[in-house]
Write an enzyme that holds these catalytic residues in place. Structure first.
Site, PDB file in Angstrom:
ATOM      1  N   LYS A  33      16.918  -3.515   0.186  1.00 36.73           N
ATOM      2  CA  LYS A  33      16.003  -2.031   0.525  1.00 36.73           C
ATOM      3  C   LYS A  33      17.303  -2.006   1.467  1.00 36.73           C
ATOM      4  CE  LYS A  33      11.650  -0.116   1.545  1.00 36.73           C
ATOM      5  NZ  LYS A  33      10.573   0.041   2.104  1.00 36.73           N
ATOM      6  N   SER A  35       6.891   2.095  -1.221  1.00 39.83           N
ATOM      7  CA  SER A  35       8.294   3.193  -0.479  1.00 39.83           C
ATOM      8  C   SER A  35       9.568   1.606  -1.364  1.00 39.83           C
ATOM      9  CB  SER A  35       8.515   3.158   0.278  1.00 39.83           C
ATOM     10  OG  SER A  35       8.898   1.492   1.522  1.00 39.83           O
ATOM     11  N   SER A  47       4.412  -1.057   0.566  1.00 37.05           N
ATOM     12  CA  SER A  47       5.482  -0.961   0.453  1.00 37.05           C
ATOM     13  C   SER A  47       5.896  -2.236  -0.480  1.00 37.05           C
ATOM     14  CB  SER A  47       6.328  -0.640   1.075  1.00 37.05           C
ATOM     15  OG  SER A  47       6.171   0.962   1.314  1.00 37.05           O
TER      16      SER A  47
HETATM   17  N1  GLN Z   1       2.994   4.153   1.134  1.00 38.71           N
HETATM   18  C1  GLN Z   1       2.485   3.708   2.239  1.00 38.71           C
HETATM   19  C2  GLN Z   1       3.244   5.273   3.249  1.00 38.71           C
HETATM   20  O1  GLN Z   1       3.663   6.384   2.512  1.00 38.71           O
HETATM   21  C3  GLN Z   1       3.234   2.505   2.524  1.00 38.71           C
HETATM   22  C4  GLN Z   1       4.318   2.252   2.792  1.00 38.71           C
HETATM   23  C5  GLN Z   1       5.338   1.287   3.149  1.00 38.71           C
HETATM   24  O2  GLN Z   1       4.825   0.219   3.103  1.00 38.71           O
HETATM   25  N2  GLN Z   1       6.392   1.324   3.824  1.00 38.71           N
HETATM   26  O3  GLN Z   1       3.172   4.892   4.840  1.00 38.71           O
END
Ligand code: GLN
Length: 501
Positions: free
Chosen positions: A85, A160, A184
């Site tokens: 990532k 994400s 994410s």
């Molecule tokens: N969807 C969640 C957010 O927008 C989690 C994101 C993540 O785990 N980095 O914060």
């Protein structure tokens, strides 16, 4: 094992690749070349990668082959291509966290997780797309454009870590690293039909991962099966003197993952996760229920548990996470860190900060900084940040109490399958509510994973089942996950919207 090494190399899982390379069935270079070739053919449609490191990946693979030729014993991930990532540092490669403000930044060092993968002889093949700074659930908040779901290119891959999930699903890499602050790793894994694990907070070093919300962030593996997650976790786990929040923790088992005996397994279904909740696709609830029935038939005990504050988890998370983000992102001001806006002689330093940040951060990141700054401001701290911290502590206690009655909490990973691109970009709240099942694990620091179960009854899209365990109980939930995937076998399913590997 006559056919272990049959089929295209890109269909091999990480342990098969490591064995093939270790035993000289094929070279690490051939494995890397096969994946790079598939990336060149498929990734223009999927756009999982932001950066593909062709020449250095091949050089790293050749170095592994040379060591084998000298008779050296290779590591447990010998020659295994890994996609990383963008949020995570790989020395010499761009690291932007999919943000314009970090455009042009080249990481000068490897994140500890990446260094450990390399020490196990894995080969980094590139950096994957994501929501900017990890903020989002669809990978549409990337400054570099969205990633497409390999099951339906008009749909989002989740987020994400959507690029990592899509890369593993589309056989562009057998394993990938993601980061998980509120789901994410697990949610994109679920939406792309692969497995993903968020370790216990502290199990894996965060050194080299760009901070979003430091008390929630964890690095973890994504792969095509729970056994593969276990293999990568064994490499990643451990105390790192460079991350003061990392811990040695109780040891993981050594050797390959063995399926749990379902006769002895107790699974807790929180009443708050039961049935079809508002905003949930009934097809997802139905397949999760069907899986629970299969598990009960195979001898697992399904018990009901009550975790009342699960209903407050989205509200709690979006105060804590935005508060921490507003502090972590303060460093990107165009002077100390981040791309500087054009400077005019008339502008004050404050104006330069403001224009650098306005140009560098996308809309969702700006929204979060505003929210977080507000929640921490002196007049509102007690009402928001302090209250959310109290809720977090109570939720953690409730989760520990529920986990004392069972081996894992179980439910869907995401209330919906992959949705069409653009469907929720104008509605931040609707997007936030997609995290309802995943964020409690981060608030409580607990390990949690997602594994693919029965596909959606009408769309055929992947559905993920989430298992959430007690602190340090990764191996237990992984072994239960393996038992579940053994129960729902069938040939490995490849995504239908891209050419099969
Ligand atoms: N969807 C969640 C957010 O927008 C989690 C994101 C993540 O785990 N980095 O914060």
């Amino acid at each position: 094992m006559a056919d272990e090494f049959s089929g295209a190399i890109t269909t091999w899982d990480a342990s098969t690749i490591a064995r093939a390379v270790g035993e000289g069935v094929c070279t690490a270079e051939a494995v890397t070349a096969a994946h790079l070739q598939r990336i060149a053919a498929i990734d223009p449609q999927v756009q999982a990668f932001i950066h593909v490191d062709t020449s250095r990946a091949l050089a790293a693979a050749q170095a592994i082959d040379a060591r084998r030729a000298r008779g050296e014993k290779l590591g447990p991930l010998a020659g295994v291509p890994v996609a990383v990532k963008d949020q995570i540092a790989v020395a010499g490669l761009p690291q932007t966290a999919a943000s314009k403000i970090l455009q042009g930044y080249i990481a000068p060092y490897d994140a500890t997780a990446v260094a450990l993968l390399r020490a196990a002889d894995a080969v980094v093949i590139g950096k994957t797309n994501q929501d900017e700074f990890g903020m989002g659930s669809s990978t549409e908040n990337s400054a570099w454009g969205p990633t497409h779901n390999p099951w339906d290119l008009q749909r989002i891959p989740g987020g994400s870590s959507g690029g990592s999930a899509a890369a593993v699903a589309a056989a562009l890499a057998p394993i990938a690293l993601g980061t998980d602050t509120g789901g994410s790793i697990r949610q994109p894994a679920a939406l792309c039909g692969v497995s993903g694990l968020k370790p216990t907070y502290g199990r894996v070093s965060r050194y080299g991962a760009i901070a979003f919300a430091s008390s929630l962030d964890q690095i973890g593996p994504m792969a095509r099966s729970p056994a593969e997650l276990a293999l990568v976790l064994q490499v990643l786990a451990g105390l790192d003197p460079r991350d003061a929040t990392s811990e040695q923790g109780p040891a993981l088992a050594s050797g390959p993952l063995i399926a749990a005996d379902l006769q002895g397994v107790r699974l807790g279904v929180p009443v708050q996760w039961r049935g079809v909740r508002e905003g949930q696709d009934p097809g997802v609830a139905a397949q999760v229920q069907a899986t629970l029935v299969q598990l009960a038939t195979a001898g697992a005990k399904i018990v009901e548990v009550d975790v009342p504050l699960l209903d407050a988890s989205v509200a709690c998370y979006y105060v804590v996470a935005t508060a921490e983000a507003s502090a972590n992102l303060a460093r990107y001001d165009g002077i100390r860190f981040g791309r500087r806006a054009a400077w005019t002689a008339q502008a004050t330093v404050d104006e330069l900060y403001a224009s650098s940040r306005a140009q560098g951060f996308g809309a969702e990141v700006q929204r979060r900084i505003l929210l977080g700054t507000y929640a921490l401001s002196s007049g509102y701290y007690d009402a928001f940040y302090k209250k959310a911290s109290q809720v977090r502590r109570l939720l953690t206690a409730q989760l520990h109490a529920a986990l004392a009655q069972c081996d894992a909490l179980v439910g869907p990973t995401s209330p919906q399958c992959a949705w069409p691109l653009g469907a929720r970009t104008q509605e931040p709240m609707a997007m936030y509510l997609m995290d309802i099942f995943t964020i409690s694990a981060n608030l409580a620091g607990l390990p949690a994973l997602s594994l693919p179960v029965l596909p959606h009854p009408t769309s055929g899209l992947p559905i993920g089942l989430q298992l959430l365990g007690a602190p340090w109980a990764e191996w237990r939930i992984l072994s239960i996950a393996k038992a579940i995937s053994d129960l729902q076998p069938g040939p490995q399913r490849w995504p239908t919207a891209v050419e099969a590997p």
